[in-house]
Design a protein around this motif. Structure first.
Motif, mmCIF file in Angstrom:
data_model
loop_
_atom_site.group_PDB
_atom_site.id
_atom_site.type_symbol
_atom_site.label_atom_id
_atom_site.label_comp_id
_atom_site.label_asym_id
_atom_site.label_seq_id
_atom_site.Cartn_x
_atom_site.Cartn_y
_atom_site.Cartn_z
ATOM 1 N N THR A 8 1.717 3.670 10.391
ATOM 2 C CA THR A 8 3.173 3.702 10.321
ATOM 3 C C THR A 8 3.692 5.138 10.366
ATOM 4 O O THR A 8 4.811 5.384 10.809
ATOM 5 N N ALA A 9 2.869 6.088 9.939
ATOM 6 C CA ALA A 9 3.286 7.484 10.027
ATOM 7 C C ALA A 9 3.557 7.864 11.478
ATOM 8 O O ALA A 9 4.487 8.620 11.773
ATOM 9 N N PRO A 21 5.361 -0.820 4.837
ATOM 10 C CA PRO A 21 5.086 -0.207 6.146
ATOM 11 C C PRO A 21 5.358 -1.162 7.311
ATOM 12 O O PRO A 21 5.936 -0.749 8.321
ATOM 13 N N THR A 81 6.507 9.351 3.783
ATOM 14 C CA THR A 81 5.970 10.712 3.740
ATOM 15 C C THR A 81 4.859 10.910 4.767
ATOM 16 O O THR A 81 4.108 11.872 4.683
ATOM 17 N N GLU A 82 4.747 9.988 5.704
ATOM 18 C CA GLU A 82 3.738 10.115 6.762
ATOM 19 C C GLU A 82 2.355 10.318 6.149
ATOM 20 O O GLU A 82 1.545 11.103 6.647
ATOM 21 N N CYS A 83 2.110 9.589 5.062
ATOM 22 C CA CYS A 83 0.876 9.806 4.306
ATOM 23 C C CYS A 83 -0.297 9.045 4.892
ATOM 24 O O CYS A 83 -1.438 9.317 4.593
ATOM 25 N N ARG A 84 -0.033 8.026 5.681
ATOM 26 C CA ARG A 84 -1.039 7.238 6.396
ATOM 27 C C ARG A 84 -1.911 6.368 5.500
ATOM 28 O O ARG A 84 -2.977 5.924 5.894
ATOM 29 N N ARG A 85 -1.464 6.095 4.302
ATOM 30 C CA ARG A 85 -2.254 5.207 3.452
ATOM 31 C C ARG A 85 -2.274 3.805 4.044
ATOM 32 O O ARG A 85 -3.277 3.107 4.027
ATOM 33 N N CYS A 86 -1.127 3.385 4.581
ATOM 34 C CA CYS A 86 -1.042 2.044 5.165
ATOM 35 C C CYS A 86 -2.068 1.859 6.275
ATOM 36 O O CYS A 86 -2.652 0.788 6.428
ATOM 37 N N ARG A 98 9.032 -1.150 7.878
ATOM 38 C CA ARG A 98 9.463 0.157 8.370
ATOM 39 C C ARG A 98 9.224 0.201 9.881
ATOM 40 O O ARG A 98 10.070 0.636 10.643
ATOM 41 N N LYS A 109 0.827 -1.203 0.000
ATOM 42 C CA LYS A 109 0.000 0.000 0.000
ATOM 43 C C LYS A 109 0.862 1.254 0.000
ATOM 44 O O LYS A 109 0.363 2.351 -0.210
ATOM 45 N N CYS A 110 2.149 1.088 0.243
ATOM 46 C CA CYS A 110 3.042 2.238 0.328
ATOM 47 C C CYS A 110 3.635 2.550 -1.036
ATOM 48 O O CYS A 110 4.200 1.677 -1.689
ATOM 49 N N HIS A 111 3.509 3.810 -1.430
ATOM 50 C CA HIS A 111 4.026 4.221 -2.737
ATOM 51 C C HIS A 111 5.535 4.020 -2.836
ATOM 52 O O HIS A 111 6.052 3.776 -3.910
ATOM 53 N N PHE A 112 6.236 4.144 -1.707
ATOM 54 C CA PHE A 112 7.692 3.966 -1.782
ATOM 55 C C PHE A 112 8.056 2.508 -2.010
ATOM 56 O O PHE A 112 9.050 2.206 -2.675
HETATM 57 S S1 SF4 Z 1 2.664 6.475 6.017
HETATM 58 FE FE1 SF4 Z 1 2.660 4.325 5.383
HETATM 59 S S2 SF4 Z 1 2.118 4.305 3.214
HETATM 60 FE FE2 SF4 Z 1 2.685 6.411 3.759
HETATM 61 S S3 SF4 Z 1 4.846 6.591 3.251
HETATM 62 FE FE3 SF4 Z 1 4.751 6.006 5.401
HETATM 63 S S4 SF4 Z 1 4.829 3.765 5.405
HETATM 64 FE FE4 SF4 Z 1 4.370 4.399 3.300
#
Ligand code: SF4
Ligand code: HEM
Ligand code: SF4
Lengths: 537, 334
Positions: free
Chosen positions: A180-181, A118, A165-170, A121, A104-107
């Motif tokens: 994970t953010a 995630p 990027t602390e995007c919180r998609r995970c 991480r 789910k993480c773009h990276f």
């Molecule tokens: S918040 Fe989750 S999905 Fe977003 S960049 Fe961090 S680990 Fe990846």
């Protein structure tokens, strides 16, 4: 396209191997590859903000000049945060490693590096937690998923907590909402305890602390800039807009990210605000002191969020406004919505926000007393308070990027879409799994939007870029709208790279293009100074 | 930690324990230990451990309301809010959590991403994990409930009913429970994906295989007892009733397989509080799921909120006063 110089071609980047290596992750040391990491923060910025252990150091060198008792600092830092954040504590304990978050993480999708999943991480920190804080980890070590805290671990944290990027998609996909953010944020705090930060986040924070905004724009320069926009607006529309600055007794304080008045294409959105407020005859003011809505403290530490955010309420109080209106920004709205009131409230010196034009009470903002401009404008349009001519945006075929923070921290999905549909005729959403709560990050947020990290940004930008390309090919989309200042900077190279031909726009740029002003002259160009209609070939 | 080690270590431990209990019960007369002492001990560990874990989580405050919002916020009247995915009231939150706990809502969103020529990144909907996960947990829950027939006399109607329902198809004698078949299928799926999907295999720890093996042993010994190597159920019930009434008495000759089954159950519950299985409690305490998205309308209090060093307006004006005055920007002190 100078930003993209030196980055491998898309065909090269696309050779992504999702197959993890044979060797276990604990035995795979981190490899700092140019283009995929961020430069360390200059010691002067540590000093301005009075952070510990300011020094010059380089990730590429063996010795990071860690303080002597670094291990103790980290372990104590973890202990303190376990006792302060239930989120952190619970998230350290309950992950079942089901892997639902993995792709789910773009990276991860853009790099194939398993430590960008995630779950891994988080395990980078969780493994230390187990070793230092759980009985099984202390006794069994590796067998219980624990590992020794060594300088290599710190390096790994620095690399991977700055590839998030602390995007919180995970967190949307995790069955327990493990975010994970949140772990990244804590991880970065721990790194700061050792004097390890990145300049792209800390320099804006230091500047914001001193001058009121991330870019270090001085009060008089801000005034000049806004006056300059007013000149441009007059040239284009024939109408002169006023620039209220630090005005006591205004009804509304307007706060927006400094990116909006600093660089294209954000500046066009900034002009959009000026035009809209003028047309409404709004009694509002800008502030040179609270001249930043964004908050790079969010990418630094919880304490730094509070330190930088404090200006907004302080300034609202000093100027004696009734309530606060916030511009188009992403992470700013995570801070406003989820942290500001708790950290620097209660805002009992302000009034519950009411639109002076429509009389609408913004009940949802009655405690924080800050309204999102998309809520404000959507309400205006709904009440027919704006005269709009969407045909002026006829050359645009628009899609909309939900910025991570307004999406997953606020859930502001329909307001921007409603506004966009009313100011242009052709709007196409990207595929369902890439928008709204499942939106993909621009991969340049959270302090990572710098040039030295460009390869990683473009890798992380693959999922978003690919979805843009999809609507570009399917519907001929040529404009990517967003309501975030970081996006307006980062999506530009992203589109140039993954979906060339698509330009980036803020929403109020489109609003102002469509907005028919009292006493305006016939418009020939849009706010960019480009002809309203595509010239026929 | 290599894959082989991650999977072999728990396997060997479980195998060792299996042989241990088989050996001890067959060749010594320590049934008392396995039938009475260990169950009480395990239960005590479970209760105390569970409570301890929950309390230790609860002891840490929730400084910020960091809901992960998955639906339209409540803002303007004419925009329909999604109260399940963006809960606004406590009742909404309860509903969201119920959906999460009973139906694994978030897992239902799961996608599987594939990079194809083009390039085209395709995000397929992927429901297998959800299905297997849900099947496993619900079967587990129903099986647990069915076991109450050993602990009650007379057996309450609800439990009899569940038993009947589970036996609906009456395949074989004694009939194969539906949930038994389902749980075997589901847990096999969960195990196989852990071993076969490279990403999952890569992140898996011994602590991920251990509960799976443990559950295999429990389910396996249970089904073996029922269908092949039968034990005396009357005596099992006698023991169960004696245990629950705290007047433990061990009937003779229940059969060694029963002790294997019971021992592994004890192991599971004693292991539970110290493992990832605590997600049972954690899901209710997860701040991204158990808080409302009403941040701007209701202030959240951080109990440890402390004053921080800021750059005040006065300091700012002192620094920039001359420039501000020159630019005709209003100042507080002339
Ligand atoms: S918040 Fe989750 S999905 Fe977003 S960049 Fe961090 S680990 Fe990846
Ligand atoms: C409120 C109760 C519970 C909820 C909401 C819950 C939810 C979940 C979810 C969503 C998963 C991930 C998907 C999966 O792998 O199946 C999971 C995994 C798991 N759960 Fe639970 N669970 C609960 C209670 C329990 C209990 C009581 C057990 C007891 C044995 C248990 C054992 C497991 C195991 C072993 C896994 C991992 C499966 C794997 O390895 O892939 N859970 N749980
Ligand atoms: S989805 Fe949640 S529980 Fe599953 S591996 Fe990721 S963080 Fe862990």
């Amino acid at each position: 396209m100078s930003e993209l110089d030196g980055v491998p071609k898309p065909e090269e980047l696309l050779k992504i191997d999702y197959q993890p290596p044979r060797k276990g992750w604990m035995d795979t040391p981190v490899n700092f590859k140019p283009g995929t990491y961020n430069y360390p923060a200059a010691s002067k910025n540590h000093k301005i903000l009075e952070l510990p252990f300011p020094r010059e150091w380089s990730p590429m060198e063996e010795d990071w000049k860690l303080p002597e008792n670094w291990k103790e600092i980290v372990v104590n830092g973890i202990a303190e945060r376990l006792s302060k954040y239930r989120s952190f504590k619970v998230f350290m304990d309950i992950c079942v490693r089901c892997g639902a978050c993995a792709d789910k993480c773009h990276f991860f999708l853009g790099s194939g590096d398993p430590k960008n999943m995630p779950v891994l991480r988080a395990e980078l920190l969780r493994s230390i937690y187990r070793k230092e804080f759980t009985a099984a980890g202390k006794v069994l070590g590796k067998l219980a998923g624990g590992r020794e805290l060594t300088p290599t671990v710190i390096k790994e944290w620095f690399y991977y907590f700055y590839q998030c990027t602390e995007c919180r998609r995970c967190s949307v996909f995790c069955p327990y909402g493990i975010d994970t953010a949140e772990i990244t944020m804590i991880g970065r705090e721990l790194l700061y305890l050792l004097g390890l930060g990145i300049n792209w986040a800390l320099e804006p924070a230091a500047k914001c602390f001193m001058t009121g905004n991330h870019l270090g724009v001085y009060p008089h320069t801000l005034k000049d800039t806004l006056e300059f926009f007013a000149d441009d607006i007059e040239d284009i529309t024939g109408v002169r807009v006023e620039i209220p600055l630090n005005k006591k007794g205004a009804d509304i304080l307007f706060v927006t990210p400094s990116g909006d008045y600093f660089a294209d294409p954000g500046t066009f959105t900034c002009m959009g605000y000026l035009i809209l407020f003028h047309e409404l005859g709004l009694n509002y003011t800008w502030s040179t002191y609270a001249s930043e809505g964004g908050n790079f403290g969010l990418f630094t530490s919880h304490e730094m969020i509070k330190r930088l955010n404090a200006k907004i309420y302080a300034e609202a109080k000093r100027l004696g406004v009734k309530w606060i209106l916030g511009g188009e920004c992403g992470h700013m709205w995570r801070v406003i919505h989820q942290y500001m009131d708790t950290m620097n409230g209660p805002a009992d010196f302000l009034q519950e926000p009411v639109s002076p034009i429509t009389g609408t009470k913004f009940e949802n903002a009655k405690s924080t007393k800050m309204v999102h401009i998309m809520e404000f404008t959507a309400d205006l349009i709904k009440h027919n308070k704006l005269k709009l001519d969407p045909s002026r945006n006829d050359k645009l075929k628009v899609t909309f990027h939900d910025s991570c923070n307004p999406a997953r921290a606020m859930g502001i999905f329909e307001e921007p879409r409603y506004v966009i549909r009313n100011v242009c005729k052709e709007f196409y959403d990207m595929p369902e799994n890439t928008i709204k709560e499942k939106t993909f990050c621009c991969a340049g947020g959270a302090g990572l939007g710098n040039d030295e990290n460009m390869e990683m940004r473009l890798r992380g930008g693959l999922p978003r870029g690919n979805a843009v390309k999809y609507v570009q090919e399917k519907h001929g989309v040529n404009r990517l709208a967003c309501m975030c200042a970081i996006d307006r900077a980062t999506l530009v190279p992203l589109c140039d790279y993954w979906a060339p031909g698509v330009q980036v726009t803020g929403i109020h740029e489109m609003v102002a293009n469509a907005l028919v002003l009292k006493g305006e002259k016939e418009r020939e160009t849009d706010l960019r100074g480009e002809p309203l209609k595509e010239l026929e070939e | 930690m290599t894959f082989i080690m991650s999977i072999m270590l728990p396997f060997i431990i479980i195998l060792f324990l299996l042989l241990l209990v088989l050996g001890v019960v067959s060749y010594t007369h320590l049934e008392n230990v396995f039938g009475i002492f260990i169950p009480y001990l395990a239960l005590a560990i479970f209760l105390m451990g569970f409570l301890y874990r929950i309390l230790s989580w609860a002891k840490s405050p929730v400084p910020f309301r960091i809901t992960t919002v998955c639906g339209q916020e409540k803002s303007l009247d004419w925009i329909k809010a999604n109260r399940l995915e963006s809960p606004f009231t406590t009742l909404d939150v309860i509903k969201r959590l119920a959906l999460e706990v009973l139906l694994f809502r978030s897992l239902f969103r799961n996608t599987n991403t594939e990079l194809n020529e083009g390039p085209k990144l395709i995000h397929w909907s992927a429901k297998w994990l959800w299905l297997a996960g849900l099947t496993f947990h619900w079967s587990f829950f129903i099986i647990l409930t069915r076991h109450l027939r050993f602990f009650t006399e007379p057996v309450p109607f609800a439990i009899q009913f569940i038993d009947k329902l589970d036996n609906l198809f009456e395949i074989g004698v004694p009939a194969l429970y539906l949930t038994d078949a389902l749980i075997v299928a589901a847990i096999t799926h969960l195990f196989l994906r852990r071993v076969l999907v490279p990403k999952i295999r890569y992140v898996s720890l011994p602590a991920d295989y251990f509960p799976l093996f443990l559950l295999f042993c429990i389910i396996g010994s249970g089904m073996f007892m029922r269908h092949i190597y039968k034990v005396d159920l009357i005596k099992v019930k006698e023991l169960a009733l004696s245990l629950i009434s705290f007047r433990p008495a061990l009937p003779e000759g229940i059969g060694v397989l029963f002790y294997v089954h019971l021992f592994f159950v004890c192991l599971l519950i004693a292991y539970f509080p110290f493992s990832k299985l605590m997600h049972l409690g954690g899901v209710f305490l997860s701040p991204t799921r158990n808080l409302a998205n009403n941040n701007r309308s209701k202030r959240h209090i951080n109990p440890w909120n402390y004053p921080v060093k800021v750059h005040t307006y006065e300091e700012y004006e002192d620094e920039f006063r001359e420039k501000m005055k020159a630019a005709e920007i209003p100042v507080d002190k002339e």
